[in-house]
Write an enzyme that holds these catalytic residues in place. Structure first.
Site, PDB file in Angstrom:
ATOM      1  N   LYS A 482      -7.030 -22.378 -19.882  1.00 43.31           N
ATOM      2  CA  LYS A 482      -6.453 -21.032 -19.954  1.00 43.31           C
ATOM      3  C   LYS A 482      -5.687 -20.730 -18.670  1.00 43.31           C
ATOM      4  O   LYS A 482      -5.804 -21.441 -17.672  1.00 43.31           O
ATOM      5  CB  LYS A 482      -7.567 -19.997 -20.167  1.00 43.31           C
ATOM      6  CG  LYS A 482      -8.593 -19.927 -19.048  1.00 43.31           C
ATOM      7  CD  LYS A 482      -9.662 -18.888 -19.356  1.00 43.31           C
ATOM      8  CE  LYS A 482     -10.680 -18.802 -18.221  1.00 43.31           C
ATOM      9  NZ  LYS A 482     -11.705 -17.764 -18.461  1.00 43.31           N
ATOM     10  N   TYR A 708       9.552  -7.885   8.066  1.00 40.63           N
ATOM     11  CA  TYR A 708       9.552  -6.471   7.700  1.00 40.63           C
ATOM     12  C   TYR A 708       8.519  -5.687   8.504  1.00 40.63           C
ATOM     13  O   TYR A 708       7.423  -6.172   8.789  1.00 40.63           O
ATOM     14  CB  TYR A 708       9.228  -6.326   6.210  1.00 40.63           C
ATOM     15  CG  TYR A 708      10.367  -6.677   5.294  1.00 40.63           C
ATOM     16  CD1 TYR A 708      11.555  -5.954   5.308  1.00 40.63           C
ATOM     17  CD2 TYR A 708      10.256  -7.729   4.397  1.00 40.63           C
ATOM     18  CE1 TYR A 708      12.599  -6.268   4.470  1.00 40.63           C
ATOM     19  CE2 TYR A 708      11.301  -8.056   3.533  1.00 40.63           C
ATOM     20  CZ  TYR A 708      12.473  -7.322   3.574  1.00 40.63           C
ATOM     21  OH  TYR A 708      13.502  -7.635   2.734  1.00 40.63           O
TER      22      TYR A 708
END
EC number: 5.1.1.1
Length: 812
Positions: A482, A708
């Site tokens: 999965k 940033y």
């Protein structure tokens, strides 16, 4: 860049709506999708044939842009931002660039010609960067929009500009000249490109010469036809006419290089160009003469020229699929450039077998029959083994040529042609831009990725065998694939597991199972979290649902009855303490009642899920879960008189409680090399290695900051590398700011500042490395286990967070 917006209002003839007094423009944008758009952006809403940027202004306002140049104010944006209204936004962009360029005074090289502009620009940048701080056009930004955007890249540190200018019709070059304001002109070559925009060759020459009307000199190969239209001083060169400034002799061509003897100013010196094809030699001569005019020392020129490189644009040699070599010339299709491309094909061919993929030829001045006769002859002279033509005209006129395969359109070729027929050959791909041959290049080019997740299939097999050694020979094994195989890749791993003869595959949702079925996986597949709406699709693809509620069971039974299905396999999930999904003890009587004497379904397995099998401190609770599972499952088995497969052990359960394996176990994260104890991990091999490369290296000085928010402040000069991977690729922002690191040449490089969306910066002050060197983001060191501990999460999250845009590479 920065300037007050008020300074351009008059320049562009704008009517203003809003407040502009103090706004400083720091960024020019024409792309509404750009991540650079912000509160300091001036956005030009351009119109094109297939787009109108005015449609995206409302979205831009929401994203923080508040200053626009428009030809009208959209109703939805009125009163919400500041607007400069002009008649033509493209012309306003050009006028703004002209104003901005005039703020700087330094020498500028303006390059034009039919071919070679970008290569000469890139080579001049390479050759002159040691002596100048160069600003140049990015890529092939030479159009009416590209040139203005190039000029906005200038800043106060530049002392030389190199810009290319391309035109397709009359009246364009004077606009570009006013923007570039070149002091030195370089004319590369005149050919037939864009002939349709001009009535005669002379008309096109006159238009191109407008770039040089204020230059102090024009550098070009000696050509009487062109020179008569140049009214500025010239610096000419030639292979056969010694009356120019430079006379060139070809001494030798060997080992993919050309040796030249340069005669200049009563002096001679030799030089070696690392190319043999004529176009490359001519482009190099344009560069050599420019350097001579700028008084660069002859020895310096010779030293630098020998290090020229192939520019990956237009005529490019690329590695293709199935051991092929591609020659990419997808920008133009005229007879003159075809001949040059065929020369290049012959010189660069890696394999003897040669194929050409060719579009309709666009050539002014020749009758169409005569044109294609010359094309056919040129192809035949080059002994092309296979000729693939695309376009109705070329298919018609070359229909009698041997070894010809024709298609009406590029789309037809892409849909019909078998790419496996290309094997061990050199392929020239040449087409006019309108044919979009770049799609063919993408199809045939061997894919290269800077950032990849490498998956070691041998390690997966090793880990599978380790857990198999913990269970009895008759016990079945289900493996969880999965979440895209825990981030590693679903189909490829499922195929390996099928080869290793596991008994079941487990997926979370029906869509995952359907994709595996479409890929050819035949193993039984259990869907652990099926939605009622997906039952129909599950039956169509032979997927087996986990049933965990009365309502879910009723819905499936109703569908099975409607389809008249008998004994369809289902799996009953029991809740023994996880309290996520499953039947609790109170629901068992109703469950049994629904299933008794019901032949629509078959109870393939009964199972439950352990909450804390990885932590032996919760052994008492785990034992309670085992007891509940045994009690609940036996009640169902006795009441329904069935013998289903029972399973409760997950990865940690297999290792810590192997005695409770019942008839099947479920292997998850352990397959991918992650256990829950040191002893367990010692027996497992690393499966996934996330790799990238160094994009750029720079020195950052004391007092500066990185990233940033200026999160990392530099206290002393450091060397910093930028890596093209960020949080959009799955790297947690929390891994930044020196909490995390990458490995370069087996040395730690701490991550500096915040992790960006697509990049991160690392400290390489004490590491000897270069751009393009390999970077290990995670693998053996740091491992996903190490990262998870630092980030206070689990390895599952690290693995499954790796974005699907990261290429997976599987190897043995």
């Amino acid at each position: 860049m920065n300037f007050l917006i008020n300074t351009i209002v008059k320049e562009i003839g704008a009517q203003s709506f809003g407040v502009f007094d103090d706004f400083i423009v720091e960024n020019i944008s024409i792309d509404s999708r750009s991540m650079q758009n912000n509160s300091s952006t001036l956005f030009f809403a351009l119109r094109g044939q297939n787009h109108d940027a005015h449609n995206y202004i409302a979205q831009l306002i929401e994203n923080g842009v508040s200053f626009f140049v428009v030809d009208h104010i959209p109703d939805a944006a009125k009163g919400k931002a500041n607007f400069l209204v002009v008649e033509n936004t493209t012309l306003a962009l050009q006028k703004t660039a002209k104003y901005y360029r005039a703020l700087f005074c330094f020498p500028t090289i303006g390059i034009t010609g039919s071919n070679g502009k970008t290569i000469v620009k890139e080579w001049l940048n390479f050759l002159l960067s040691p002596d100048y701080s160069v600003v140049r056009s990015p890529r092939s930004y030479n159009s009416q929009v590209g040139v203005p955007l190039s000029v906005f890249g200038i800043n106060e540190n530049h002392d030389l500009g190199i810009f290319e200018a391309g035109i397709s019709s009359k009246g364009e070059m004077s606009k570009l000249e006013a923007i570039i304001q070149p002091t030195i002109g370089v004319f590369t070559h005149i050919g037939t490109a864009h002939d349709d925009g001009f009535d005669t060759l002379e008309e096109k020459i006159v238009e191109k010469m407008q770039l040089f009307k204020n230059c102090e000199v024009v550098v070009l190969q000696k050509n009487e036809v062109i020179e008569k239209y140049i009214h500025q001083p010239t610096f000419t060169w030639s292979f056969d006419d010694n009356s120019g400034a430079v006379f060139v002799e070809v001494l030798a061509q060997k080992n993919n290089s050309t040796s030249l003897l340069i005669h200049y100013n009563s002096n001679s010196f030799s030089i070696t160009i690392p190319f043999q094809d004529t176009i490359a030699v001519e482009n190099a001569m344009s560069c050599i003469c420019t350097l001579l005019y700028l008084a660069i020392d002859e020895n310096t020129i010779a030293d630098r020229i020998q290090n020229l490189y192939e520019v990956e644009i237009r005529l490019q040699a690329k590695k293709g699929i199935n051991d092929c070599m591609l020659i990419d010339d997808t920008y133009s299709s005229d007879y003159q450039s075809l001949k040059m491309a065929l020369d290049f094909l012959e010189q660069q061919k890696f394999y003897q077998k040669k194929t050409i993929i060719l579009s309709d030829i666009f050539q002014g001045g020749l009758p169409i029959e005569k044109l294609y006769q010359k094309v056919a002859l040129a192809i035949q002279n080059n002994k092309i083994d296979r000729i693939i033509v695309i376009g109705e005209t070329i298919s018609k006129y070359l229909k009698d040529v041997s070894n010809l395969i024709s298609f009406a359109s590029t789309a037809e070729f892409l849909n019909r042609f078998n790419t496996e027929s290309f094997q061990n050959e050199t392929i020239l791909i040449k087409g006019a831009r309108s044919f979009n041959f770049d799609e063919i290049v993408v199809l045939l080019e061997e894919k290269k990725h800077e950032t990849v997740l490498e998956i070691n299939l041998d390690a997966i097999s090793n880990n599978l065998n380790f857990y198999k050694s913990k269970i009895k020979p008759g016990t079945k094994i289900m493996v969880m694939v999965k979440a895209f195989g825990y981030g590693n890749g679903g189909y490829e791993i499922a195929k390996l597991l099928e080869h290793n003869k596991v008994d079941y595959l487990g997926v979370a949702f029906a869509d995952e199972g359907i994709e595996l079925r479409k890929a050819g996986i035949k193993l039984p597949i259990m869907v652990l979290n099926p939605e009622n709406g997906s039952f129909n699709a599950m039956i169509a693809y032979d997927l087996e649902p986990e049933i965990y509620s009365i309502t879910g069971l009723q819905a499936f039974l109703k569908l099975a009855q409607k389809k008249n299905i008998a004994s369809y396999p289902i799996h009953l999930k029991l809740d023994t303490g996880m309290h996520r999904l499953g039947f609790e003890s109170e629901a068992l009587d109703e469950l049994i009642s629904l299933l008794k004497n019901n032949n629509f379904v078959q109870i393939k397995s009964v199972f439950s899920h352990l909450s804390a099998s990885d932590d032996v401190a919760f052994a008492t609770f785990t034992e309670l879960q085992f007891e509940r599972f045994r009690t609940y499952s036996e009640k169902i088995i006795t009441a329904l008189d069935i013998q289903p497969i029972r399973h409760i052990l997950n990865t940690s359960g297999i290792f810590n409680y192997s005695e409770m394996q019942f008839e099947m176990v479920r292997l998850g994260i352990g397959l991918y090399g992650v256990g829950n104890s040191e002893i367990e991990n010692k027996n497992l091999q690393n499966v996934s290695t996330l790799k990238s490369v160094i994009s750029q290296i720079r020195i950052v000085n004391e007092g500066e900051s990185i990233g940033y928010g200026r999160k990392h402040r530099v206290e002393k000069p450091i060397k910093v590398a930028t890596i093209p991977i960020g949080y959009a690729d799955g790297i947690r922002r929390a891994w930044g700011n020196e909490k995390g690191y990458v490995m370069i040449h087996n040395q730690k490089a701490n991550i500096l500042g915040n992790v960006c969306m697509d990049m991160m910066m690392v400290d390489i002050t004490n590491i000897d490395c270069n751009p393009s060197d390999e970077v290990i983001v995670f693998g053996k060191n740091p491992s996903v286990i190490d990262m998870a501990k630092q980030l206070e999460t689990i390895p599952y999250e690290i693995l499954t967070s790796v974005s699907q845009r990261v290429k997976r590479v599987f190897y043995r």
